[in-house]
Design an enzyme around this catalytic site. Structure first.
Site, PDB file in Angstrom:
ATOM      1  N   GLU A 128     -10.857   2.961   5.911  1.00 49.23           N
ATOM      2  CA  GLU A 128     -10.271   2.157   6.996  1.00 49.23           C
ATOM      3  C   GLU A 128     -10.247   2.931   8.316  1.00 49.23           C
ATOM      4  O   GLU A 128     -10.236   2.324   9.379  1.00 49.23           O
ATOM      5  CB  GLU A 128      -8.878   1.657   6.609  1.00 49.23           C
ATOM      6  CG  GLU A 128      -7.827   2.729   6.510  1.00 49.23           C
ATOM      7  CD  GLU A 128      -6.553   2.233   5.811  1.00 49.23           C
ATOM      8  OE1 GLU A 128      -6.671   1.495   4.824  1.00 49.23           O
ATOM      9  OE2 GLU A 128      -5.465   2.603   6.260  1.00 49.23           O
ATOM     10  N   GLU A 188      -4.105   5.752  -2.503  1.00 45.04           N
ATOM     11  CA  GLU A 188      -4.733   6.220  -1.273  1.00 45.04           C
ATOM     12  C   GLU A 188      -4.386   7.714  -1.164  1.00 45.04           C
ATOM     13  O   GLU A 188      -4.854   8.498  -1.971  1.00 45.04           O
ATOM     14  CB  GLU A 188      -4.215   5.382  -0.099  1.00 45.04           C
ATOM     15  CG  GLU A 188      -5.007   5.526   1.173  1.00 45.04           C
ATOM     16  CD  GLU A 188      -4.390   4.720   2.299  1.00 45.04           C
ATOM     17  OE1 GLU A 188      -5.148   4.146   3.074  1.00 45.04           O
ATOM     18  OE2 GLU A 188      -3.148   4.678   2.432  1.00 45.04           O
ATOM     19  N   PRO A 197      -3.532  18.984  -3.486  1.00 43.81           N
ATOM     20  CA  PRO A 197      -4.295  20.140  -3.904  1.00 43.81           C
ATOM     21  C   PRO A 197      -4.804  20.949  -2.710  1.00 43.81           C
ATOM     22  O   PRO A 197      -5.302  20.376  -1.734  1.00 43.81           O
ATOM     23  CB  PRO A 197      -5.494  19.541  -4.649  1.00 43.81           C
ATOM     24  CG  PRO A 197      -5.191  18.112  -4.897  1.00 43.81           C
ATOM     25  CD  PRO A 197      -4.183  17.711  -3.882  1.00 43.81           C
ATOM     26  N   HIS A 200      -0.216  -8.205  -3.232  1.00 43.35           N
ATOM     27  CA  HIS A 200      -0.021  -7.193  -2.190  1.00 43.35           C
ATOM     28  C   HIS A 200       1.441  -7.118  -1.785  1.00 43.35           C
ATOM     29  O   HIS A 200       2.050  -8.143  -1.457  1.00 43.35           O
ATOM     30  CB  HIS A 200      -0.887  -7.512  -0.961  1.00 43.35           C
ATOM     31  CG  HIS A 200      -0.840  -6.413   0.064  1.00 43.35           C
ATOM     32  ND1 HIS A 200      -0.525  -6.608   1.381  1.00 43.35           N
ATOM     33  CD2 HIS A 200      -1.051  -5.072  -0.071  1.00 43.35           C
ATOM     34  CE1 HIS A 200      -0.555  -5.454   2.018  1.00 43.35           C
ATOM     35  NE2 HIS A 200      -0.873  -4.506   1.162  1.00 43.35           N
ATOM     36  N   HIS A 201       1.995  -5.914  -1.840  1.00 45.30           N
ATOM     37  CA  HIS A 201       3.368  -5.649  -1.406  1.00 45.30           C
ATOM     38  C   HIS A 201       3.333  -4.559  -0.337  1.00 45.30           C
ATOM     39  O   HIS A 201       3.392  -3.377  -0.675  1.00 45.30           O
ATOM     40  CB  HIS A 201       4.221  -5.140  -2.574  1.00 45.30           C
ATOM     41  CG  HIS A 201       4.485  -6.134  -3.655  1.00 45.30           C
ATOM     42  ND1 HIS A 201       4.938  -5.768  -4.904  1.00 45.30           N
ATOM     43  CD2 HIS A 201       4.398  -7.491  -3.673  1.00 45.30           C
ATOM     44  CE1 HIS A 201       5.110  -6.858  -5.644  1.00 45.30           C
ATOM     45  NE2 HIS A 201       4.773  -7.914  -4.924  1.00 45.30           N
ATOM     46  N   GLU A 202       3.239  -4.930   0.920  1.00 47.30           N
ATOM     47  CA  GLU A 202       3.429  -3.929   1.983  1.00 47.30           C
ATOM     48  C   GLU A 202       4.925  -3.860   2.240  1.00 47.30           C
ATOM     49  O   GLU A 202       5.560  -4.891   2.485  1.00 47.30           O
ATOM     50  CB  GLU A 202       2.682  -4.331   3.257  1.00 47.30           C
ATOM     51  CG  GLU A 202       2.961  -3.440   4.465  1.00 47.30           C
ATOM     52  CD  GLU A 202       2.671  -1.956   4.204  1.00 47.30           C
ATOM     53  OE1 GLU A 202       1.519  -1.632   3.926  1.00 47.30           O
ATOM     54  OE2 GLU A 202       3.614  -1.130   4.272  1.00 47.30           O
ATOM     55  N   HIS A 239      -0.852   2.505  -1.864  1.00 55.33           N
ATOM     56  CA  HIS A 239      -1.220   3.119  -0.584  1.00 55.33           C
ATOM     57  C   HIS A 239       0.005   3.806   0.012  1.00 55.33           C
ATOM     58  O   HIS A 239       1.137   3.453  -0.307  1.00 55.33           O
ATOM     59  CB  HIS A 239      -1.809   2.075   0.358  1.00 55.33           C
ATOM     60  CG  HIS A 239      -3.253   1.790   0.034  1.00 55.33           C
ATOM     61  ND1 HIS A 239      -4.245   1.819   0.972  1.00 55.33           N
ATOM     62  CD2 HIS A 239      -3.852   1.528  -1.148  1.00 55.33           C
ATOM     63  CE1 HIS A 239      -5.404   1.568   0.385  1.00 55.33           C
ATOM     64  NE2 HIS A 239      -5.200   1.374  -0.900  1.00 55.33           N
ATOM     65  N   GLU A 240      -0.249   4.797   0.857  1.00 57.93           N
ATOM     66  CA  GLU A 240       0.812   5.696   1.339  1.00 57.93           C
ATOM     67  C   GLU A 240       1.639   6.157   0.131  1.00 57.93           C
ATOM     68  O   GLU A 240       2.867   5.996   0.084  1.00 57.93           O
ATOM     69  CB  GLU A 240       1.707   5.023   2.398  1.00 57.93           C
ATOM     70  CG  GLU A 240       0.979   4.616   3.648  1.00 57.93           C
ATOM     71  CD  GLU A 240       0.224   3.294   3.467  1.00 57.93           C
ATOM     72  OE1 GLU A 240       0.706   2.438   2.720  1.00 57.93           O
ATOM     73  OE2 GLU A 240      -0.864   3.144   4.055  1.00 57.93           O
TER      74      GLU A 240
HETATM   75  C1  NOJ Z   1      -2.296   0.650   5.121  1.00 54.01           C
HETATM   76  C2  NOJ Z   1      -3.203   0.532   3.943  1.00 54.01           C
HETATM   77  O1  NOJ Z   1      -3.880   1.737   3.716  1.00 54.01           O
HETATM   78  C3  NOJ Z   1      -4.187  -0.576   4.201  1.00 54.01           C
HETATM   79  O2  NOJ Z   1      -5.119  -0.652   3.155  1.00 54.01           O
HETATM   80  C4  NOJ Z   1      -3.442  -1.863   4.370  1.00 54.01           C
HETATM   81  O3  NOJ Z   1      -4.366  -2.851   4.739  1.00 54.01           O
HETATM   82  C5  NOJ Z   1      -2.380  -1.748   5.458  1.00 54.01           C
HETATM   83  N1  NOJ Z   1      -1.564  -0.595   5.270  1.00 54.01           N
HETATM   84  C6  NOJ Z   1      -1.465  -2.958   5.468  1.00 54.01           C
HETATM   85  O4  NOJ Z   1      -0.729  -3.013   4.284  1.00 54.01           O
END
Ligand code: NOJ
Length: 702
Positions: free
Chosen positions: A499, A493, A199, A398-400, A474-475
């Site tokens: 953070e 996010e 936005p 959690h899935h990074e 996130h991202e």
């Molecule tokens: C970025 C995310 O915003 C954060 O919350 C996370 O801890 C790290 N990546 C690792 O996944």
């Protein structure tokens, strides 16, 4: 009506419909549609075959004549040489219930205009443009009906413009940056923009008045229902002398330059212009949600908002690591400690990051190493989740992915199946990756915000829904009301969160939150991760101070909406705080009490980037909550409590900045006390620099 499954465009059955087929195709036409309150008018115009629109508010121009249309890669485009072949108008006045949100019931009251245009040369393709005009703004979208002349097609450019008719300042973050949406907002004149994300909030200059001397409204340009399309950024169209206040849709391209690949029938997202007399009205607008498609999941009683704690902040401040080793945060013992704390304090979830194989080495670069079903040897996933469930808590998975989408998609069914088998109900995903670096195979690199990733993010939502799992992304791709369509898409996010205040880099300035509340937050919920109580942690970050007072950390729960809200700090810091409070009501009590699902939201007072006061009514009790934040200026705000029901006394449980509170010199000074109030009362909230106020209003005598 609680939303269940509705087919596309069901709302037309509620409309008084007036369809007119044009007796002969017209190269010139002007058709208007007006908001229910009569203040906003949109005019669609076809002038010698070229389509455009304009928007007026109270008779004064807001958006001057601005182009519409799309260019197709095969050259047979919808840009010029069009004729009008049909138009249809109608009205909807309906309301619907959100399964969770900032407000329970949403009224959808709008007038609609649909125009159908056709190329006047072969191939005689057809396209519709649908306008919906609400009291709080305008939406329009393109639709390509099923037709013999249009099957698979590729859009090489969308021509939509927003010709901002008066001097406005924009609150913006840059598009196509390496760091996705994670930039600080800048305020500058529309005429100085390059290419920016939405936005995009536009603030009238104090001197900006319409011809009648009336102050101009606030505007926000965004989109709704971003489905199988590229996300829209806005690029300023430069006039010859370098100025110009026309913004043009700039769709994030595929790696080969094509913007959108589609097959008719297909629709674009809605292009939205929210229109509001004050920043408060902007924050209360439901335009984006109203334009989004209704719930497609049917019964979503399994989707439950809640608060969580987690093994997370320790990694961000340098106490722990995601990777294995002496400082590994995700150990069985540590997780059980967090579960015990969650169980004793009413938290539904415990997030554990760094639990799975793949974090060792440079995880930012090695996304292909992530294994989403294989825990590290010092983390007994099954035992930890068993321990959690026994205590009425659940892990949050959690899935990074490090933006290695192919690696993630190859494992996604197994990954969600594992969590479903263990009874996990929510998963946080992550796509850390920079710029145009998402490999979709054979070296083709995509942006996070193009059609390829829009499809991926949607695939993950749909997969998660099949496994009965809620998402915190996130991202992410920005929210465009998709949480209405898929209520398991809870929070995300998509901006600089807390953070950034960990001390690892440049922190968010104090104006950031009162900017977010009227920019990023207009798109939807934000997993900002509030609630840090230890504002200094010299053993990990010497010289760093969190840019916040303690009271402000509480205010964030109310000001920034999220259906999944974290209490972000280390549990030992909360425990120490509780000990130091020695029996008196502590600041932590506010976090225990504050809900994450609301019946009403309103904004009694705000100035973008300076301060914001939000009030919200709990959806499952008679309680009201207030959150207020200021920027780097100390200031006192008077709030009249006329939002409370009249004729009733409430106890205001106040958690505010205490005397001399200041984020830099005295961040812990707090004023915690009770005051009996009614809807006729006014509270004065003196906030220190970087400060805030949080208040729970509960009925007196309860
Ligand atoms: C970025 C995310 O915003 C954060 O919350 C996370 O801890 C790290 N990546 C690792 O996944």
């Amino acid at each position: 009506m609680r939303e269940t499954r509705f087919p596309l465009f069901i709302s037309l059955t509620l409309m008084g419909l007036f369809t007119t087929a044009c007796t002969s195709p017209q190269r010139d036409a002007a058709i208007t549609v007006t908001a229910p309150d009569g203040r906003t008018t949109v005019t669609f115009e076809l002038a010698d075959g070229v389509p455009s629109y304009r928007v007026e508010r109270d008779g004064a121009p807001l958006i001057a004549a601005a182009r519409l249309g799309v260019v197709l890669a095969d050259g047979a485009s919808f840009d010029t040489n069009l004729v009008l072949i049909r138009k249809r108008t109608g009205t909807v006045d309906d309301s619907w219930i959100q399964p969770w949100g900032e407000v329970a019931e949403v009224r959808d009251h709008h007038n609609e205009l649909l125009v159908e245009v056709q190329r006047s040369e072969a191939p005689r393709r057809r396209m519709q443009i649908v306008f919906r005009v609400f009291d709080d703004g305008v939406g329009f979208r393109y639709a390509w009906p099923e037709q013999s002349e249009l099957g698979d097609f590729a859009i090489s450019d969308e021509l939509t413009e927003f010709a901002v008719a008066s001097p406005y300042d924009a609150w913006w973050i840059p598009a196509y940056g390496e760091n996705r949406y994670e930039y600080l907002y800048t305020r500058s004149p529309v005429g100085s923009l390059d290419t920016v994300h939405t936005p995009l909030t536009l603030e009238p200059l104090p001197s900006s008045r319409d011809a009648g001397g009336v102050a101009l409204p606030y505007l926000s340009i965004h989109e709704s229902d971003l489905t199988d399309y590229a996300s829209m950024t806005l690029m300023r169209v430069r006039a010859p002398q370098g100025s110009g206040t026309t913004l043009k849709a700039d769709l994030v391209p595929w790696s080969d330059g094509i913007k959108v690949r589609a097959t008719a029938p297909h629709v674009s997202p809605w292009r939205t212009i929210q229109i509001a007399d004050t920043p408060a009205d902007l924050a209360e607008s439901t335009l984006i949600l109203n334009l989004a498609e209704p719930n497609q999941l049917g019964d979503v009683s399994w989707v439950k908002p809640g608060k969580y704690v987690g093994i997370w902040w320790g990694m961000h401040i340098g106490k722990n690591t995601w990777e294995s080793g002496a400082k590994h945060g995700a150990t069985t013992a540590n997780a059980k400690r967090y579960i015990d704390f969650a169980a004793s304090n009413g938290f539904a979830g415990v997030l554990v990051e760094g639990w799975n194989i793949g974090w060792d080495g440079n995880w930012l670069e090695n996304g292909s190493l992530f294994r989403f079903t294989e825990p590290y040897p010092d983390f007994d996933l099954e035992e930890v989740q068993r321990y959690a469930l026994e205590r009425g808590v659940s892990l949050i998975g959690h899935h990074e992915t490090s933006a290695d989408v192919l690696n993630y998609e190859a494992q996604i069914e197994d990954a969600f199946a594992l969590y479903q088998r263990l009874g996990l109900k929510a998963v946080k995903t992550g796509y850390v990756g920079f710029g145009q670096n998402i490999d979709r195979g054979e070296g083709q690199l995509e942006w996070h915000h193009g059609q390829y990733m829009v499809r991926h993010y949607r695939k993950v939502i749909e997969t998660a829904a099949r496994y009965g799992i809620m998402l915190d992304v996130h991202e992410p791709i920005k929210d465009t009301g998709v949480r209405r369509t898929f209520p398991n898409m809870m929070t995300r996010e998509g901006a600089r969160g807390q953070e950034y205040n960990s001390g690892a880099g440049v922190p968010n300035p104090l104006e950031h939150v009162p900017v977010l509340a009227f920019t990023r937050m207009l798109s939807g919920p934000f997993d900002y991760t509030p609630g840090v109580f230890a504002l200094r942690y010299p053993e990990y970050r010497p010289n760093h101070r969190m840019p916040s007072t303690l009271a402000r950390q509480l205010a964030l729960y109310v000001v920034l909406y999220s259906p999944l809200h974290m209490a972000a700090d280390l549990v030992e810091n909360y425990e120490a705080h509780e000990r130091e409070s020695s029996g008196a009501r502590s600041a932590f009590q506010f976090i225990r009490d504050v809900p994450v699902d609301w019946e009403y939201t309103s904004v009694p007072d705000a100035a973008i980037g300076d301060y914001a006061v939000f009030v919200r009514k709990d959806r499952s009790s008679a309680d009201w909550y207030l959150g207020a934040v200021t920027d780097e200026q100390a200031r006192s705000v008077d709030v009249t409590l006329d939002f409370l029901p009249s004729g009733q006394s409430f106890v205001a449980e106040i958690y505010g900045d205490g005397a001399g509170a200041d984020w830099e010199t005295n961040p812990y000074a707090m004023d915690i006390r009770d005051e009996v109030v009614t809807s006729a009362s006014t509270l004065t909230l003196p906030m220190g620099r970087g400060g805030g106020y949080a208040i729970r209003f509960r009925a007196a005598g309860e």
